[in-house]
Write a protein that holds these residues in place. Structure first.
Motif, PDB file in Angstrom:
ATOM      1  N   THR A 134       0.841  -1.206   0.000  1.00  0.00           N
ATOM      2  CA  THR A 134       0.000   0.000   0.000  1.00  0.00           C
ATOM      3  C   THR A 134       0.871   1.248   0.000  1.00  0.00           C
ATOM      4  O   THR A 134       2.074   1.176  -0.258  1.00  0.00           O
ATOM      5  N   HIS A 135       0.270   2.395   0.260  1.00  0.00           N
ATOM      6  CA  HIS A 135       0.945   3.694   0.324  1.00  0.00           C
ATOM      7  C   HIS A 135       1.580   4.076  -1.005  1.00  0.00           C
ATOM      8  O   HIS A 135       2.659   4.667  -1.043  1.00  0.00           O
ATOM      9  N   GLY A 136       0.935   3.717  -2.100  1.00  0.00           N
ATOM     10  CA  GLY A 136       1.341   4.234  -3.395  1.00  0.00           C
ATOM     11  C   GLY A 136       2.458   3.497  -4.093  1.00  0.00           C
ATOM     12  O   GLY A 136       2.808   3.844  -5.220  1.00  0.00           O
ATOM     13  N   ASP A 139       6.000  -1.174  -7.493  1.00  0.00           N
ATOM     14  CA  ASP A 139       6.916  -2.182  -8.027  1.00  0.00           C
ATOM     15  C   ASP A 139       7.869  -2.714  -6.959  1.00  0.00           C
ATOM     16  O   ASP A 139       8.971  -3.147  -7.268  1.00  0.00           O
ATOM     17  N   ARG A 140       7.502  -2.668  -5.677  1.00  0.00           N
ATOM     18  CA  ARG A 140       8.388  -3.106  -4.598  1.00  0.00           C
ATOM     19  C   ARG A 140       7.909  -4.393  -3.930  1.00  0.00           C
ATOM     20  O   ARG A 140       8.403  -4.743  -2.862  1.00  0.00           O
ATOM     21  N   LEU A 141       6.969  -5.078  -4.517  1.00  0.00           N
ATOM     22  CA  LEU A 141       6.362  -6.222  -3.848  1.00  0.00           C
ATOM     23  C   LEU A 141       7.373  -7.316  -3.534  1.00  0.00           C
ATOM     24  O   LEU A 141       7.350  -7.893  -2.451  1.00  0.00           O
ATOM     25  N   ARG A 142       8.279  -7.617  -4.465  1.00  0.00           N
ATOM     26  CA  ARG A 142       9.236  -8.706  -4.275  1.00  0.00           C
ATOM     27  C   ARG A 142      10.676  -8.208  -4.366  1.00  0.00           C
ATOM     28  O   ARG A 142      11.594  -8.967  -4.683  1.00  0.00           O
ATOM     29  N   ALA A 143      10.886  -6.939  -4.059  1.00  0.00           N
ATOM     30  CA  ALA A 143      12.223  -6.344  -4.129  1.00  0.00           C
ATOM     31  C   ALA A 143      13.003  -6.625  -2.843  1.00  0.00           C
ATOM     32  O   ALA A 143      12.413  -6.798  -1.775  1.00  0.00           O
TER      33      ALA A 143
END
Length: 209
Positions: A134-136, A139-143
């Motif tokens: 969340t919070h905008g 592309d950081r889901l699996r980083a």
């Protein structure tokens, strides 16, 4: 004590005396034959080289053909070595090694190569939790996140967990119980799972508890 080379057939389940379902692995162990006897005076160490499987001589090179002919056995798919203490018996060149050297209820270690997963990210390879959903962010889901500050320490520490090749490692699974032995079919059924995909080769070595 005993040791043998086998091929992983697959997994199934059996029911014990308490009518509980037990996951187990079926291994086709043998027939194996001694293809070389290594000695300290000739090779620098004591070991038996054991082969399993059959294949045509046309599919192997000439030095290996001569190696099998000297032992008086048919060419095999896989070769492995066991030291003298693991086989715990005097064997001659070409001697067979069968599942009858094991007993039901015996505790063994199984050595094999794990499944190759290729290039994997940190979530799959190291169980990272990933970024916030969340919070905008988009592309950081699996980083992996930060791996080292720009000013301090200004470098990436050696051993930092990152994405990379996963699997294809030498794995030893210890203290597996032999549930059933089928000498007529050269099968050993061990409790639990063993490393590697189906039709991969594993080493079974008994231990003293």
């Amino acid at each position: 004590m005993g040791a043998i080379l086998g091929k992983k057939i697959g997994m199934t389940r059996l029911f014990n005396d308490k009518r509980e379902a037990v996951s187990c692995t079926i291994i086709e162990a043998g027939p194996c034959f001694v293809t070389q006897v290594k000695r300290v005076d000739t090779d620098g160490y004591n070991a038996y080289q054991v082969g399993i499987g059959e294949r045509s001589e046309k599919k192997i090179n000439k030095p290996l053909q001569g190696h099998y002919r000297k032992a008086g056995v048919t060419p095999g798919y896989k070769l492995a070595e066991f030291d003298f203490s693991e086989l715990n018996q005097e064997l001659e060149l070409g001697s067979p090694v069968s599942v009858e050297s094991f007993k039901e209820g015996e505790i063994v270690n199984v050595l094999g190569v794990s499944k190759g997963k290729g290039f994997a990210g940190v979530v799959k390879r190291h169980n990272f939790g990933g970024g916030s959903r969340t919070h905008g962010q988009s592309d950081r889901l699996r980083a992996p996140g930060s791996v080292g500050g720009s000013s301090d320490p200004s470098r990436v520490f050696k051993g930092t967990r990152m994405a990379g090749r996963m699997g294809s490692d030498n794995i030893t699974v210890k203290n597996l119980e032999i549930i059933k032995i089928l000498p007529d079919s050269n099968l050993i059924v061990v409790k639990g799972s063993v490393p590697g995909p189906k039709n991969s080769y594993v080493k079974i070595v008994s231990i003293k508890k």
